[in-house]
Design an enzyme around this catalytic site. Structure first.
Site, PDB file in Angstrom:
ATOM      1  N   ASN A   1     -11.055  -8.822   1.985  1.00 19.64           N
ATOM      2  CA  ASN A   1     -10.907  -8.415   0.589  1.00 19.64           C
ATOM      3  C   ASN A   1     -10.759  -9.633  -0.321  1.00 19.64           C
ATOM      4  OD1 ASN A   1     -10.986  -5.468   0.167  1.00 19.64           O
ATOM      5  ND2 ASN A   1      -9.334  -5.440   1.675  1.00 19.64           N
TER       6      ASN A   1
ATOM      7  N   GLY B   1      -8.796 -11.696   5.644  1.00 20.33           N
ATOM      8  CA  GLY B   1      -9.084 -12.007   4.250  1.00 20.33           C
ATOM      9  C   GLY B   1     -10.435 -11.531   3.758  1.00 20.33           C
TER      10      GLY B   1
ATOM     11  N   ASN C   1      -2.332  -3.247  -5.242  1.00 13.95           N
ATOM     12  CA  ASN C   1      -2.543  -3.214  -3.800  1.00 13.95           C
ATOM     13  C   ASN C   1      -3.790  -2.400  -3.492  1.00 13.95           C
ATOM     14  OD1 ASN C   1      -1.741  -3.465  -0.931  1.00 13.95           O
ATOM     15  ND2 ASN C   1      -1.366  -1.262  -1.073  1.00 13.95           N
TER      16      ASN C   1
ATOM     17  N   ASP D   1       3.456   2.639  -1.309  1.00 10.56           N
ATOM     18  CA  ASP D   1       2.198   3.261  -1.715  1.00 10.56           C
ATOM     19  C   ASP D   1       2.411   4.387  -2.718  1.00 10.56           C
ATOM     20  OD1 ASP D   1       0.825   1.573   0.071  1.00 10.56           O
ATOM     21  OD2 ASP D   1       1.060   2.991   1.720  1.00 10.56           O
TER      22      ASP D   1
ATOM     23  N   GLU E   1     -13.409  -0.603  -0.208  1.00  7.66           N
ATOM     24  CA  GLU E   1     -12.450  -1.664  -0.524  1.00  7.66           C
ATOM     25  C   GLU E   1     -13.102  -2.844  -1.242  1.00  7.66           C
ATOM     26  OE1 GLU E   1      -9.676  -2.814   2.604  1.00  7.66           O
ATOM     27  OE2 GLU E   1     -10.218  -0.986   3.697  1.00  7.66           O
TER      28      GLU E   1
ATOM     29  N   HIS F   1      -5.309  -0.004  -0.559  1.00 11.40           N
ATOM     30  CA  HIS F   1      -4.886   0.745   0.629  1.00 11.40           C
ATOM     31  C   HIS F   1      -6.084   1.503   1.193  1.00 11.40           C
ATOM     32  CE1 HIS F   1      -2.124   2.798   3.333  1.00 11.40           C
ATOM     33  NE2 HIS F   1      -2.780   3.918   3.070  1.00 11.40           N
TER      34      HIS F   1
ATOM     35  N   LEU G   1       0.823  -7.441   4.895  1.00  7.22           N
ATOM     36  CA  LEU G   1       1.616  -6.540   5.723  1.00  7.22           C
ATOM     37  C   LEU G   1       3.108  -6.840   5.669  1.00  7.22           C
ATOM     38  CD1 LEU G   1      -0.742  -6.335   8.835  1.00  7.22           C
ATOM     39  CD2 LEU G   1      -0.735  -4.949   6.747  1.00  7.22           C
TER      40      LEU G   1
ATOM     41  N   ILE H   1       7.041  -6.003  -0.274  1.00 11.11           N
ATOM     42  CA  ILE H   1       7.308  -6.837  -1.436  1.00 11.11           C
ATOM     43  C   ILE H   1       8.777  -6.666  -1.840  1.00 11.11           C
ATOM     44  CG2 ILE H   1       6.693  -7.310  -3.833  1.00 11.11           C
ATOM     45  CD1 ILE H   1       4.545  -7.979  -1.757  1.00 11.11           C
TER      46      ILE H   1
END
Length: 207
Positions: A14, A12, A108, A151, A181, A110, A91, A94
């Site tokens: 991010n 966690g 998202n 993606d 990120e 990436h 991971l 969806i």
């Protein structure tokens, strides 16, 4: 006020970057309404709890079929009724129904410069292992909207990060997080909240 739900599978970091940015005012008019993890041991759930954010674990392992998991996942998301869903190291694929229900409302982060090193099989440390194996000199991170592909959604922002001599996958992963990120994701959420980045708006009125 933009209300978001963050989905995360692991540590966690991010999520923490988002929490910090909201709490110190760098991301304005945003409320983190909830956190969902597929891993009941995820440190992200602890982070949410320390900041008074509602959280829950919804794992495919707890359901007899992926369809039942997808239904439970969507049901929880609808009950929280967020303006925006943020995938921050999540991971789990969806469900297509969720992508349709929340069209242009899911983003998202990436850990590569899409379209490089993305798609099926490219996640977490595997991305950085592939970057080093290929020998590229520049990598980075991408924030994008989520569509039915892997993606393949519309890119919101990207930031390049240098690959340095002697990098290991772990060292490179940390640099990409710190230099890209943790910067890009709060900026993207802030941009959506203040109207600079167009998105789909709230899916439905709270019931």
């Amino acid at each position: 006020m933009l209300e978001i739900v963050v989905c995360v599978s692991g540590g966690g970091t991010n999520l923490q970057a988002l929490i910090d940015a909201v709490e110190d005012g760098r991301v304005a008019n945003v409320r983190i309404k909830g956190v969902i993890s597929n891993n009941r041991n995820a440190r992200a759930l602890e982070r949410a709890g320390r900041h008074g954010i509602s959280s829950c674990c919804i794992s495919p392992k707890d359901y007899e079929s992926r369809e039942l998991f997808n239904e439970a996942f969507l049901r929880q998301m609808i009950s929280w009724n967020p303006d925006l869903i943020v995938l921050a190291g999540f991971l789990v694929a969806i469900p297509e129904q969720m992508v349709r229900e929340f069209a242009d409302r899911i983003i998202n982060i990436h850990p590569s410069l899409i379209p490089s090193f993305c798609g099926v099989g490219y996640y977490g440390l595997k991305v950085h292992e592939a970057v080093l194996k290929r020998g590229v000199k520049v990598t980075g991170a991408t924030v994008h909207f989520v569509d039915e592909g892997m993606d393949t959604g519309r890119i919101i922002s990207q930031k390049a990060v240098s690959v340095e001599e002697g990098d290991t996958p772990e060292i490179l992963q940390r640099r990409v997080m710190e230099q890209a990120e943790w910067i890009l994701l709060p900026e993207a959420v802030h941009g959506i909240a203040d109207g600079r980045i167009a998105y789909g708006g709230k899916r439905r009125q709270a019931e």
